[in-house]
Each structure stands twice: as C-alpha cells, then as structure tokens.
Design a protein around this motif. Structure first.
Motif, PDB file in Angstrom:
ATOM      1  N   GLU A 281       0.635  -1.321   0.016  1.00  0.00           N
ATOM      2  CA  GLU A 281       0.103  -0.045  -0.150  1.00  0.00           C
ATOM      3  C   GLU A 281       0.846   1.245   0.001  1.00  0.00           C
ATOM      4  O   GLU A 281       1.639   1.475   0.767  1.00  0.00           O
ATOM      5  CB  GLU A 281      -0.921  -0.015   1.202  1.00  0.00           C
ATOM      6  N   ARG A 283       0.250   4.165   0.833  1.00  0.00           N
ATOM      7  CA  ARG A 283       0.010   5.145   1.685  1.00  0.00           C
ATOM      8  C   ARG A 283       0.948   4.872   2.805  1.00  0.00           C
ATOM      9  O   ARG A 283       1.300   5.825   3.453  1.00  0.00           O
ATOM     10  CB  ARG A 283      -1.568   5.196   2.074  1.00  0.00           C
ATOM     11  N   THR A 284       1.346   3.609   3.372  1.00  0.00           N
ATOM     12  CA  THR A 284       2.085   3.245   4.183  1.00  0.00           C
ATOM     13  C   THR A 284       3.429   2.941   3.846  1.00  0.00           C
ATOM     14  O   THR A 284       4.224   2.598   4.846  1.00  0.00           O
ATOM     15  CB  THR A 284       1.428   2.247   5.147  1.00  0.00           C
ATOM     16  N   ASP A 357      -2.910   3.403  -7.544  1.00  0.00           N
ATOM     17  CA  ASP A 357      -2.605   1.942  -6.876  1.00  0.00           C
ATOM     18  C   ASP A 357      -4.224   1.639  -6.561  1.00  0.00           C
ATOM     19  O   ASP A 357      -5.139   2.447  -5.951  1.00  0.00           O
ATOM     20  CB  ASP A 357      -2.103   2.409  -5.352  1.00  0.00           C
ATOM     21  N   SER A 360      -4.650   1.786  -2.223  1.00  0.00           N
ATOM     22  CA  SER A 360      -4.923   3.082  -1.400  1.00  0.00           C
ATOM     23  C   SER A 360      -5.472   4.275  -2.302  1.00  0.00           C
ATOM     24  O   SER A 360      -5.907   5.179  -1.771  1.00  0.00           O
ATOM     25  CB  SER A 360      -3.722   3.663  -0.906  1.00  0.00           C
ATOM     26  N   LEU A 362      -3.904   6.040  -4.291  1.00  0.00           N
ATOM     27  CA  LEU A 362      -2.861   7.102  -4.799  1.00  0.00           C
ATOM     28  C   LEU A 362      -2.250   6.894  -5.883  1.00  0.00           C
ATOM     29  O   LEU A 362      -2.072   6.003  -6.551  1.00  0.00           O
ATOM     30  CB  LEU A 362      -1.673   7.053  -3.483  1.00  0.00           C
ATOM     31  N   ARG A 434       9.925   9.551  -1.917  1.00  0.00           N
ATOM     32  CA  ARG A 434       9.219  10.710  -1.855  1.00  0.00           C
ATOM     33  C   ARG A 434      10.026  11.943  -1.969  1.00  0.00           C
ATOM     34  O   ARG A 434      10.943  12.013  -1.213  1.00  0.00           O
ATOM     35  CB  ARG A 434       8.544  10.488  -0.506  1.00  0.00           C
TER      36      ARG A 434
END
Length: 481
Positions: A281, A283-284, A357, A360, A362, A434
């Motif tokens: 995921e 997001r994590t 994704d 999530s 994203l 990121r």
C-alpha cells in the motif's frame, strides 16, 4: 457733447463712448523670393536640392505635372522630391511666411515646423524619408532599386505549402503542408529513438536463462563432466567396468535436463513469482522500500504509439520480427542457428507513466524513461505468420517491411507486438521515493533475486531495475481514464 464720460466720433459719424484707440504699429511681413522655374532640372534649383540631400547628378524625379494639394506636415517631412511644372499649392498654413508667385519643388519649410520624427537624419539634421511608393496626403520621394530580402526566421506556420520563410533567393521555402506517409513515419521513428525521455530496450533487457545463469558455475560444471567422461572411459577400457561411465552419463543427462527445463519454463516461473509477490500500500510505504504496486496506467508527458497497429497513447511498445531458419535459409542474425526462430528486427520503447494504486488509490510516477533500467514481462500477441505462399496477403505488413528496408524474399516470418496502453492494469516493482510530496517509483540500486524454486526445479534469477508485468492487452478490456 457735454458729458462727464469721454466719447469720440467714428469715421461713419457715429458717436461712441470711450477714448479713441491709438493706432497700432503693423507687424512687418516677410516675403520670400519666388524661386525660378527649373523645368525639372535639379541643377537650376540652387540650394534647394542640397537641402533635401539630393545629389547634383542631373537625375530627374519620377513625378511631373501640377499638384493641387498642400504637402502634409504630419509625422514626416513632406515635399521631398523635385517636380516639373508650376506648383499652385496653398502655403498659407506656414506661420510667419507669405509667398507670392509660382514656387517649385514644394515650399521650404516654416520656422515653426515641428520635428517629431524618429530615425536617421541627413547632414542638415532633417529626417530622411525613404519609401517605395506614393503616400496619401503628401509628396514623397521614390527610391528605385531592388528590395533587400529579409533574413530567414525559421518560423513554421500553418497554411499551404508555399507559406513560410523565404530561402536565399527570395522564393518561398516549403516548410508547412502535408507530408507523405513514408516521410512522416520515418520522422516519427527517428524522433522516438532520439528522444531522451524514451528508453529504448534491447535483447539484454529480456529474460534469458543462459545470460542469467552464472558463467563460472556453468563452465565449472562442463569441466567436471568432461573429466568424468574421460575417467569413465579410461576405467571402462582398462578394467572393463562401465559403472563410473554410466553414473557420469546419468548425472550429465539430469543436469542437461535441468538446463533445458529452466530455459523453457524459466520465464513462466518468474511471472508466477511476480504474481505471488504481495502488493504493498503506497499510503504506508516508507521511503526506500521495495514494493509491488498494481493499478491502472495513465500516460505521462510523452505517450507512445505502437509500431504496426498504430495503437495510440501507450507507455510501453514492443514490435518484433522473427524468422525461421531451415537448412539452406539465411540467418536472421549472427547467432541464429538452424531449425530455430531468430530475431531479425526489434523495436521496444518505454516512457515515464503514472499508476493509480488499487490498495490506497494514490497516484505514483513510475520513472521508466530517460534511460532507466527496466525489465519488462509483457505478453506479446502473434499478429502475422508469413510464408512464401501468403506473403502478399497483408499489404500492411509489406508496408511495414518497406518502411524499415527489410526484404521479404521467400522467408518464413512471424510478427509479434505487445504494448501497455492507457487504462491497462499492470504490476510494477521498484523502490518508493518521496520528493516534495511527489510519490515516485524508481529503479532499485541492486537487483532482486527470486531464489530457488525447488518445487518447480527452477534456478534463482535476478530482476534488475523496474519490473513491469502486464498480460496480453489485446484480450483484456482496458479501463477508460
């Protein structure tokens, strides 16, 4: 007339109040001397020709006849040419001057004339007027001679073929307009190949068991078996005992079978490993974590187009031409063996794209362009099977061969094409990065090892760069985005 208010009598006998006005002195008027009639000869005009920077070479003006309009004084110096014949133009607007009699060549300017012109001045400090034709409202001087050609700017505009910049001879140069299909296709192919945002893949990026297997181990195994065969043959000849030779043959057959098995089923085992790898995921996911992301593809700034079927808005394209070599056939490449299929031409490109994704929702940017290391596992579909009997059945295939200067002389060929277009579902394996709230998936610094799959008798393999996995998109409906 007895009155306390002063009064006086006018010349007509009328009495008016007030004192008589004192006679004012009259301002002396200045008169200009009439210029002699030149008859168009500049030599007879005296200083008038020098005032307008006219060379005393006996040249004549282009205009003749009688002018009835006053020269214009707005924005430019009028009356700059010599004219033959009498001029009766009204010159009363010139403040401070009164003229009488005929004048030639336009009147000399007034003392209150306003000089608001910009540009080069002549030797008398007056603006020079250069024009190629008559102007309304004034008398202008015409210059003869060739007009200089403006320099070429290179601006490409729409319109007919004759529009656009000029060449060195002044003729219109062909810049815009429809191009022939052959020229546009070659231009498109060369632009894709030389675009730095497009990564061109080669056969080294394709999975191969022979390239993936360690060379030192491979040659060590061959050396051991050679020594075993020599020892078994020596014992068989010396003591007539074939046991060692039989054992070496059995081991050699087993190892050879494993190599053939991995060569045939190694790619399928790797795609199975990718499908079993758990999805992460986004997001994590942490920065620098190796993840697998599955989602829907969206094109980036540079979309691709497939080579043969012209499928637009793709992020990955692959078109390969294979040839079968018989006993007396020509090889497709330098390593093409007989009775096998050999690669003759390959066009494989990939660019940066976005993936949404499934876990999530994203959206991440997948950095597969600009020469990044990419290992694609995209299923190709067989489009055309060509043999000497049906080679003229597909004009599109013949056109594709002609565009790439490939011959089709009595060869057994097979054309395969695969692509990932916008809206397709793919799986991407890479490292999360990121950067300023921008989520990206970049190639890992080290390859990922699949490990030994003992249940399937598969040797370990290495996955380098970003791994792309997509099934045959021609059999799957894409999601519109």
């Amino acid at each position: 007339m007895g009155s306390r208010f002063p009064s006086h009598q006018l010349s007509n006998g009328l009495y008016v109040s007030g004192r008589p006005e004192q006679p004012k002195e009259r301002t002396p008027t200045m008169s200009s001397t009439a210029m002699p009639y030149t008859g168009g000869d500049i030599k007879k005009s005296g200083e008038l020709g020098k005032m307008f920077d006219i060379p005393m070479d006996g040249s004549k003006s282009r205009k003749s006849g009688q002018l009835t309009s006053a020269p214009s004084r707005t924005g430019s110096f009028g009356g700059a040419a010599t004219h033959s014949g009498p001029i009766t133009a009204n010159s009363a607007a010139r403040a401070g001057y009164t003229t009488s009699g005929p004048a030639s060549s336009g009147m000399v300017g007034s003392a209150s004339m306003k000089k608001s012109n910009s540009g080069p001045l002549n030797k008398h400090g007056e603006p020079m007027k250069k024009s190629s034709g008559p102007q309304s409202g004034g008398v202008t001087r015409q210059n003869s001679g060739p007009i200089p050609v403006l320099p070429t700017t290179g601006l490409i505009t729409s319109g007919p073929i004759s529009s656009g910049p000029l060449n060195s001879s002044g003729a219109p140069r062909k810049v815009s307009g429809p191009l022939d299909s052959m020229g546009s296709i070659k231009t498109h192919s060369s632009s894709v190949a030389h675009n730095p945002a497009v990564t061109t893949l080669t056969q080294d990026d394709e999975y191969s068991f022979r390239r993936n297997f360690p060379k030192p181990i491979f040659w060590s195994v061959i050396l051991i078996f050679v020594m075993g065969f020599i020892a078994g043959g020596f014992i068989l000849g010396a003591v007539h005992n074939p046991i060692l030779l039989i054992v070496v043959i059995i081991l050699f057959g087993s190892v050879a079978g494993l190599f053939i098995w991995n060569s045939c089923w190694g790619r399928r085992a790797i795609t199975g490993f990718i499908s079993r790898y758990p999805d992460a995921e986004l997001r994590t996911a942490k920065n620098g974590q190796y993840v697998k992301v599955s989602g829907v593809v969206t094109c980036g700034n540079v979309p691709l187009e497939s080579s043969f079927r012209r499928v637009p808005r793709c992020v990955y394209t692959s078109t390969s031409l294979y040839e079968y070599r018989g006993w007396d056939s020509k090889p497709a490449n330098s390593t093409h063996r007989r009775f096998t299929w050999g690669l003759r031409s390959s066009e494989r490109h990939v660019v940066d794209f976005y993936i949404s994704d499934f876990q999530s929702g994203l959206r991440a940017l997948v950095k597969t362009g600009y020469g990044a290391r990419v290992t694609p596992y995209v299923d190709d579909s067989v489009l055309i099977d060509v043999n000497p009997e049906n080679k003229d059945m597909s004009p599109e295939f013949l056109r594709w061969l002609a565009e790439r200067n490939l011959s089709s002389d009595d060869r057994v060929m097979q054309l395969k094409e695969g692509y990932i277009k916008e809206g397709s579902t793919v799986s991407v394996m890479g490292v999360v990065q990121r950067n300023d709230n921008v989520l990206m998936i970049v190639p890992p610094p080290e390859p990922l090892t699949t490990g030994c799959q003992w249940a399937q008798c598969i040797f370990p393999a290495s996955l380098e760069g970003i791994v792309l996995r997509c099934e045959d998109t021609s059999k799957i409906d894409v999601i519109p985005v």
